[in-house]
Design an enzyme around this catalytic site. Structure first.
Site, PDB file in Angstrom:
ATOM      1  N   THR A  13      42.436  79.476  51.839  1.00 24.33           N
ATOM      2  CA  THR A  13      43.459  78.073  52.100  1.00 24.33           C
ATOM      3  C   THR A  13      44.871  77.904  52.500  1.00 24.33           C
ATOM      4  O   THR A  13      45.442  77.194  52.095  1.00 24.33           O
ATOM      5  CB  THR A  13      43.805  78.935  50.517  1.00 24.33           C
ATOM      6  OG1 THR A  13      43.867  79.723  49.687  1.00 24.33           O
ATOM      7  CG2 THR A  13      41.792  79.018  49.478  1.00 24.33           C
ATOM      8  N   HIS A  56      31.842  86.850  46.827  1.00 29.65           N
ATOM      9  CA  HIS A  56      32.067  87.434  46.344  1.00 29.65           C
ATOM     10  C   HIS A  56      31.668  87.514  44.154  1.00 29.65           C
ATOM     11  O   HIS A  56      32.790  88.607  43.581  1.00 29.65           O
ATOM     12  CB  HIS A  56      33.925  88.190  46.427  1.00 29.65           C
ATOM     13  CG  HIS A  56      34.467  87.101  47.257  1.00 29.65           C
ATOM     14  ND1 HIS A  56      34.396  88.062  48.337  1.00 29.65           N
ATOM     15  CD2 HIS A  56      35.750  86.931  47.346  1.00 29.65           C
ATOM     16  CE1 HIS A  56      35.489  86.889  49.486  1.00 29.65           C
ATOM     17  NE2 HIS A  56      36.236  86.546  49.057  1.00 29.65           N
ATOM     18  N   CYS A  90      34.840  85.919  56.631  1.00 31.60           N
ATOM     19  CA  CYS A  90      35.995  86.537  57.420  1.00 31.60           C
ATOM     20  C   CYS A  90      36.722  85.153  57.237  1.00 31.60           C
ATOM     21  O   CYS A  90      36.710  84.311  57.172  1.00 31.60           O
ATOM     22  CB  CYS A  90      36.280  87.573  58.825  1.00 31.60           C
ATOM     23  SG  CYS A  90      34.782  86.855  59.904  1.00 31.60           S
ATOM     24  N   HIS A  91      38.211  85.062  57.351  1.00 30.65           N
ATOM     25  CA  HIS A  91      39.380  84.905  58.289  1.00 30.65           C
ATOM     26  C   HIS A  91      39.941  84.582  59.402  1.00 30.65           C
ATOM     27  O   HIS A  91      40.106  85.962  60.179  1.00 30.65           O
ATOM     28  CB  HIS A  91      40.465  83.884  56.873  1.00 30.65           C
ATOM     29  CG  HIS A  91      40.037  84.294  55.278  1.00 30.65           C
ATOM     30  ND1 HIS A  91      38.922  83.751  54.925  1.00 30.65           N
ATOM     31  CD2 HIS A  91      39.858  85.451  54.336  1.00 30.65           C
ATOM     32  CE1 HIS A  91      38.820  83.693  53.906  1.00 30.65           C
ATOM     33  NE2 HIS A  91      38.806  85.200  53.128  1.00 30.65           N
ATOM     34  N   ASP A 145      35.834  89.604  54.688  1.00 26.90           N
ATOM     35  CA  ASP A 145      36.645  88.901  54.078  1.00 26.90           C
ATOM     36  C   ASP A 145      37.925  89.685  55.072  1.00 26.90           C
ATOM     37  O   ASP A 145      39.388  89.792  55.069  1.00 26.90           O
ATOM     38  CB  ASP A 145      37.186  89.914  52.015  1.00 26.90           C
ATOM     39  CG  ASP A 145      38.268  88.973  51.620  1.00 26.90           C
ATOM     40  OD1 ASP A 145      38.307  87.656  52.424  1.00 26.90           O
ATOM     41  OD2 ASP A 145      39.065  89.288  51.360  1.00 26.90           O
ATOM     42  N   TYR A 153      50.328  80.781  49.784  1.00 23.97           N
ATOM     43  CA  TYR A 153      50.981  81.990  50.054  1.00 23.97           C
ATOM     44  C   TYR A 153      51.192  81.991  51.586  1.00 23.97           C
ATOM     45  O   TYR A 153      50.509  81.334  52.189  1.00 23.97           O
ATOM     46  CB  TYR A 153      49.995  83.237  49.805  1.00 23.97           C
ATOM     47  CG  TYR A 153      48.707  83.218  50.158  1.00 23.97           C
ATOM     48  CD1 TYR A 153      48.415  83.833  51.722  1.00 23.97           C
ATOM     49  CD2 TYR A 153      47.597  82.146  49.595  1.00 23.97           C
ATOM     50  CE1 TYR A 153      47.411  83.454  52.023  1.00 23.97           C
ATOM     51  CE2 TYR A 153      46.154  82.472  50.699  1.00 23.97           C
ATOM     52  CZ  TYR A 153      46.140  83.504  51.927  1.00 23.97           C
ATOM     53  OH  TYR A 153      44.443  82.530  52.185  1.00 23.97           O
ATOM     54  N   TYR A 180      34.117  79.602  44.671  1.00 23.83           N
ATOM     55  CA  TYR A 180      34.985  80.609  44.450  1.00 23.83           C
ATOM     56  C   TYR A 180      35.566  80.301  43.046  1.00 23.83           C
ATOM     57  O   TYR A 180      36.830  79.457  43.398  1.00 23.83           O
ATOM     58  CB  TYR A 180      35.613  80.565  45.782  1.00 23.83           C
ATOM     59  CG  TYR A 180      36.611  81.935  45.327  1.00 23.83           C
ATOM     60  CD1 TYR A 180      35.712  83.199  45.151  1.00 23.83           C
ATOM     61  CD2 TYR A 180      38.109  82.246  46.420  1.00 23.83           C
ATOM     62  CE1 TYR A 180      36.423  84.520  44.788  1.00 23.83           C
ATOM     63  CE2 TYR A 180      38.332  83.567  46.063  1.00 23.83           C
ATOM     64  CZ  TYR A 180      38.064  84.705  45.045  1.00 23.83           C
ATOM     65  OH  TYR A 180      38.693  86.007  45.197  1.00 23.83           O
ATOM     66  N   ARG A 201      45.075  80.442  40.918  1.00 19.74           N
ATOM     67  CA  ARG A 201      46.523  81.068  42.048  1.00 19.74           C
ATOM     68  C   ARG A 201      45.727  80.693  43.378  1.00 19.74           C
ATOM     69  O   ARG A 201      47.103  80.810  44.513  1.00 19.74           O
ATOM     70  CB  ARG A 201      46.211  82.654  41.814  1.00 19.74           C
ATOM     71  CG  ARG A 201      45.053  83.404  42.558  1.00 19.74           C
ATOM     72  CD  ARG A 201      45.739  85.253  42.465  1.00 19.74           C
ATOM     73  NE  ARG A 201      44.181  85.469  42.915  1.00 19.74           N
ATOM     74  CZ  ARG A 201      43.587  86.104  43.260  1.00 19.74           C
ATOM     75  NH1 ARG A 201      44.516  84.929  44.825  1.00 19.74           N
ATOM     76  NH2 ARG A 201      42.553  86.463  43.935  1.00 19.74           N
ATOM     77  N   ARG A 257      33.583  74.583  51.797  1.00 16.85           N
ATOM     78  CA  ARG A 257      34.527  75.476  50.570  1.00 16.85           C
ATOM     79  C   ARG A 257      35.087  74.976  49.430  1.00 16.85           C
ATOM     80  O   ARG A 257      35.567  73.948  49.788  1.00 16.85           O
ATOM     81  CB  ARG A 257      35.146  76.536  50.780  1.00 16.85           C
ATOM     82  CG  ARG A 257      35.317  77.778  49.982  1.00 16.85           C
ATOM     83  CD  ARG A 257      36.297  79.479  50.514  1.00 16.85           C
ATOM     84  NE  ARG A 257      36.097  79.791  50.429  1.00 16.85           N
ATOM     85  CZ  ARG A 257      37.419  80.596  50.460  1.00 16.85           C
ATOM     86  NH1 ARG A 257      38.882  80.732  51.203  1.00 16.85           N
ATOM     87  NH2 ARG A 257      37.437  82.246  49.624  1.00 16.85           N
TER      88      ARG A 257
HETATM   89  O1  LIG Z   1      40.859  86.343  46.577  1.00 17.77           O
HETATM   90  C1  LIG Z   1      41.690  85.783  46.955  1.00 17.77           C
HETATM   91  O2  LIG Z   1      42.421  86.023  47.682  1.00 17.77           O
HETATM   92  C2  LIG Z   1      41.303  84.855  48.403  1.00 17.77           C
HETATM   93  C3  LIG Z   1      41.259  83.856  48.927  1.00 17.77           C
HETATM   94  C4  LIG Z   1      41.798  83.617  49.503  1.00 17.77           C
HETATM   95  C5  LIG Z   1      41.711  82.706  50.817  1.00 17.77           C
HETATM   96  O3  LIG Z   1      43.080  82.643  50.767  1.00 17.77           O
HETATM   97  O4  LIG Z   1      40.905  81.417  51.292  1.00 17.77           O
HETATM   98  O5  LIG Z   1      39.283  83.701  50.271  1.00 17.77           O
HETATM   99  C6  LIG Z   1      39.081  84.626  50.003  1.00 17.77           C
HETATM  100  O6  LIG Z   1      38.441  84.872  50.129  1.00 17.77           O
HETATM  101  C7  LIG Z   1      40.163  85.584  48.845  1.00 17.77           C
END
Ligand SMILES: O=C(O)c1cc(C(=O)O)oc(=O)c1
Length: 302
Positions: free
Chosen positions: A78, A182, A33-34, A258, A50, A158, A131, A125
């Site tokens: 990110t 994922h 989770c974030h 997530d 984003y 990722y 993207r 990470r």
């Molecule tokens: O698929 C994504 O957009 C995404 C983005 C981020 C992130 O921006 O860190 O993290 C995730 O676990 C999944």
């Protein structure tokens, strides 16, 4: 105070989620989770791809308690680049109920790594999804991996399934435990025993240091149905993929919500109903215990 404008079309996290019908076992960990900002306190990174809605530590901890999780693993998003302040602030206020996975650059000092370890960080990470991030040279990443290995940390990767062949040599040379976000983003319209997913299975079979998060059906599903409006049997097209990983490698899988689900385009899941996805991919109490309690506890609180 910094004002941020969300990316056009941004979907905010779901307010007022259901209570899951599936009762999580005691000690369950939401292992992906974030936190986002809040931007006024922890500004989003200039290099971000984003701009999200805010999703604070208090909101995350409230969701944890509502769903019935005991702990969280917070993964650096990110949109915060390599500034881990929001994540570290969440760890500091978690009462030892959260661990973290950060993003660092090669200029990080050993003192900073030590201090993050004390704060509860257990991994870095590396992101290969184009993207989301600009390219980081592999030699820089390998140097970081070598520096965090002595701390007992792991590397979270990722990437998209189509890129696994090209990244194979780099991933298989990493000196630490490697945790895949994922499921390596399989294309679930392809067969579960097809060439692409078989390569992922081979990756886990031949490299016992590789783990997988069996998370994000809401991102991977093509035919749904979404976890909304009472649907407790959601994302059926993802089930065979996740279940195959859970049943084949029961001691190397993790699950996470997530939350707050960055960059979803067509719907935002009800997190309570998302938890009800779990028994479809981990059908026995024994598999659920490993997935939700034993594995994350060993990796992050061991
Ligand atoms: O698929 C994504 O957009 C995404 C983005 C981020 C992130 O921006 O860190 O993290 C995730 O676990 C999944």
């Amino acid at each position: 105070m910094t004002e941020f404008t969300k990316t056009p079309g941004w979907l905010d996290w779901y307010a007022g989620p259901s209570k899951p019908a599936f009762k999580l076992p005691p000690g369950a960990v939401d292992a992906h989770c974030h936190v986002f900002g809040p931007g006024a306190q922890f500004p989003y990174a200039p290099e971000r791809k984003y701009t999200p809605c805010d999703a604070s530590k208090d909101q995350l901890f409230a969701l944890r308690d509502h769903l019935g999780f005991d702990k969280n693993v917070i993964v650096q998003a990110t949109c915060h680049g390599a500034d881990n302040s929001a994540l570290l602030d969440a760890l500091a206020h978690s009462n030892d109920k959260a661990r973290g996975v950060v993003t660092v650059r090669r200029d990080v000092t050993d003192e900073q790594l030590q201090s993050m370890h004390k704060a509860g960080v257990r991994g870095v990470r590396f992101n290969f999804v184009k993207r989301l991030v600009d390219f980081t040279p592999k030699d820089e990443l390998m140097e970081i991996a070598a520096r965090i290995a002595p701390l007992g940390w792991h590397v979270v990767i990722y990437f998209e399934a189509v890129d696994l062949p090209e990244l194979w040599d780099f991933f298989t040379a990493l000196p630490t435990t490697v945790v895949v976000d994922h499921m390596g983003r399989p294309d679930v319209t392809k067969p579960v025993d097809g060439e692409e997913f078989e390569l992922f299975i081979k990756f886990m079979r031949e490299y016992p240091n590789v783990w997988s998060k069996v998370s994000c059906p809401e991102r991977l599903s093509v035919s749904g149905p979404p976890a909304l409006d009472g649907e407790r049997n959601a994302y059926r097209d993802v089930v065979p993929f996740a279940r195959r990983i859970v049943e084949t490698f029961p001691d190397r899988v993790l699950w996470g919500t997530d939350w707050p689900h960055p960059n979803l385009k067509n719907h935002m899941p009800d997190d309570g109903l998302l938890v009800d996805f779990i028994p479809h991919i981990a059908p026995t109490a024994e598999l659920q215990q490993k997935l939700l309690v034993d594995n994350p506890t060993r990796l992050y609180w061991g």
